[in-house]
Write a protein that holds these residues in place. Structure first.
Motif, short mmCIF file in Angstrom:
data_model
loop_
_atom_site.label_atom_id
_atom_site.label_comp_id
_atom_site.label_asym_id
_atom_site.label_seq_id
_atom_site.Cartn_x
_atom_site.Cartn_y
_atom_site.Cartn_z
N PHE A 7 0.80 -1.23 0.00
CA PHE A 7 0.00 0.00 0.00
C PHE A 7 0.83 1.28 0.00
CE2 PHE A 7 -2.99 -2.90 2.35
CZ PHE A 7 -3.86 -3.07 1.28
N GLU A 36 -3.41 1.08 -10.41
CA GLU A 36 -1.96 0.80 -10.32
C GLU A 36 -1.63 -0.10 -9.14
OE1 GLU A 36 0.36 4.36 -10.38
OE2 GLU A 36 -0.23 4.88 -12.43
N ALA A 37 -2.48 -0.05 -8.11
CA ALA A 37 -2.28 -0.91 -6.93
C ALA A 37 -2.83 -2.31 -7.17
CB ALA A 37 -2.94 -0.29 -5.71
N GLY A 95 -3.39 -4.62 -3.84
CA GLY A 95 -4.73 -4.54 -4.41
C GLY A 95 -5.64 -5.70 -4.03
N ARG A 108 1.72 -4.42 -4.20
CA ARG A 108 0.83 -3.28 -4.38
C ARG A 108 -0.43 -3.35 -3.51
NH1 ARG A 108 0.97 -3.42 -10.85
NH2 ARG A 108 1.06 -5.63 -10.40
N LEU A 134 0.15 3.15 -3.20
CA LEU A 134 -1.26 3.56 -3.20
C LEU A 134 -1.46 4.69 -2.19
CD1 LEU A 134 -4.27 3.20 -3.88
CD2 LEU A 134 -4.37 1.41 -2.15
#
Length: 489
Positions: A3, A41-42, A259, A257, A6
């Motif tokens: 994160f 993008e995450a 996500g 990332r 993000l």
């Protein structure tokens, strides 16, 4: 840390609006575009992103954000609430059977960290929920190393491991393990099951048969955060086959990332119950959607920090230390003891980020105290005599030279540590005696690159500044030295 990217993007998107006092619909559209890009993008599922951005936008337009005197704060509040809701809203506890033993099945693909998570979960259940005598069951018969790994984990934690080698059916192993648990009074049974490199019907059939044989109270899916978007597809497949009860996301401390954590709940409507934050057997954290949202938005996470402190700090020792700080009798033995206590809670960089507002301090993203740096400090302290550790003010220059030789470091490193120790002791003494206005004064000191202490005792390891600031400071010092030499001539 997951994160991180993000978090930076979302904070940047939100802080870019409202600087002039109010925002327009055009500003809001631009911010939503940035938020959408940040989430994609995450590696957040695109359907989840679309729904999330729509809800935030509708709430922002339908509220008093556009008329508000602090629109950025209003937007942060909306994004925080929607992020929390996206990840489940509230923490979901483990399902514990009314009559023991509680049976749990750990499922997932090979390499996701199932076997280690079995040990972590058993430790958590014993320490936090007070359930005695967990029984760990080696049900992965296709990977011989899995049985040995679970036995090693059981030995490390002092927990019983049930295994029948690799020649018996996992279904039979699970059945007989449950029978033994009932006879021996085990309150919890955690079954480690086999994984594959990918989802296949043979794997699912076996897991369905184990489920039918032992009727588990929890079926926890372990997913690797490093797999990104594919973790959501894996979760969907396992849920369809087994109707899982919850998810454990591992390797959330890695360069990922993140996500998956934001997508899974929304896609399969099953709660994330825990996150794995490292390889150690105590590195398992209950998942709180609201706390995770606060971390992502840079608002800190004081509740987790307090819980970590309560868990890892000895109350009697803390009171004793507080007295030493107050009367300035804090010595190098206490300094190292406090450093070890803080180190138990995790990396100092992550701890700092849990304190609200600390992410706003310039240069904080460059600041960290590595394990290597901590060992360097310990080496210096251990090169002191017992008398020197207990009487820091008595360490003369000749003693410092001897300490430097003893630890294999230069005199400058020893001088720097002693200087920082004295500054830390002074600041903590002032704070405990009410001579400073608490956090505000401390943060000013930190921003100025002075040593201080966070929460009454973590050692400052140097000025908190960006590399550019450090280079500039070095150049200025060099220039001052040259001027002094010229004057002497």
């Amino acid at each position: 840390m997951a994160f991180e990217g993000l978090s930076e993007r979302l904070q940047g998107a939100i802080s870019s609006v409202g600087k002039g006092g109010k925002i327009s619909e055009a500003d809001l559209r631009q911010m939503m575009r940035e938020i959408r890009l940040a989430l994609l993008e995450a590696d957040v599922n695109f359907k989840v992103v679309k729904k999330f951005v729509k809800q935030v936008n509708e709430r922002a337009l339908g509220s008093d954000v556009l008329k508000s005197l602090s629109p950025a704060q209003q937007v942060v509040k909306i994004v925080d609430e929607e992020l929390t809701d996206l990840m489940g809203g509230e923490r979901e506890p483990l399902n514990m059977a009314s009559q023991p033993p509680t049976v749990m099945m750990m499922v997932g693909l090979q390499g996701a960290g199932k076997t280690t998570t079995v040990g972590k979960l058993a430790k958590y259940i014993t320490e936090e929920l007070g359930k005695k005598k967990p029984l760990l069951v080696a049900g992965d018969v296709y990977r011989p190393a899995a049985v040995d790994q679970l036995k090693t984990i059981g030995q490390q934690l002092g927990f019983e491991v049930y295994d029948e080698g690799t020649q018996v059916s996992p279904v039979e192993i699970a059945k007989r393990a449950l029978d033994q648990a009932k006879l021996n009074g085990n309150q919890v049974v955690i079954i480690d099951t086999a994984g594959r490199l990918h989802v296949n019907e043979e794997l699912m059939d076996e897991l369905r048969n184990i489920k039918a044989a032992v009727n588990p109270d929890e079926i926890l899916l372990t997913v690797d955060a490093m797999t990104g978007q594919d973790a959501v597809n894996v979760a969907d497949a396992f849920n369809e086959a087994l109707d899982i009860t919850g998810v454990v996301i591992t390797k959330l401390d890695g360069d990922t990332r993140g996500g998956a954590a934001l997508s899974i709940r929304s896609i399969i409507d099953k709660p994330i119950k825990f996150t794995g934050q490292g390889e150690k057997l105590d590195a398992l954290e209950p998942f709180y959607p609201d706390r995770m949202s606060s971390r992502i938005l840079g608002m800190g996470d004081m509740m987790t920090l307090i819980e970590k402190a309560q868990k890892d700090f000895d109350e009697a020792e803390a009171e004793k230390m507080a007295g030493k700080i107050k009367d300035a009798s804090f010595d190098f033995n206490d300094f190292v003891a406090q450093m070890d206590q803080v180190n138990k809670m995790g990396s100092i960089k992550d701890i700092i980020k849990m304190i609200p507002g600390m992410n706003k301090i310039p240069g904080l993203d460059e600041f960290d105290v590595s394990e290597k740096e901590m060992l360097r400090v310990k080496a210096i302290v251990q090169s002191m005599t017992p008398y020197e550790r207990e009487n820091p003010d008595e360490i003369s220059q000749s003693r410092r030279r001897r300490i430097a030789k003893g630890c294999g470091l230069d005199l400058q490193a020893v001088n720097q540590l002693i200087k920082q120790f004295n500054q830390t002791r002074q600041v903590m003494s002032q704070m405990s005696n009410g001579k400073m206005s608490g956090m505000n004064k401390m943060m000013k000191r930190m921003q100025g690159g002075q040593a201080g202490g966070i929460g009454g005792g973590f050692p400052d390891m140097g000025p908190m500044m960006t590399p550019e600031q450090a280079a500039k400071q070095k150049e200025e010092k060099k220039l001052r030295r040259m001027l002094k030499k010229k004057k002497k001539r």
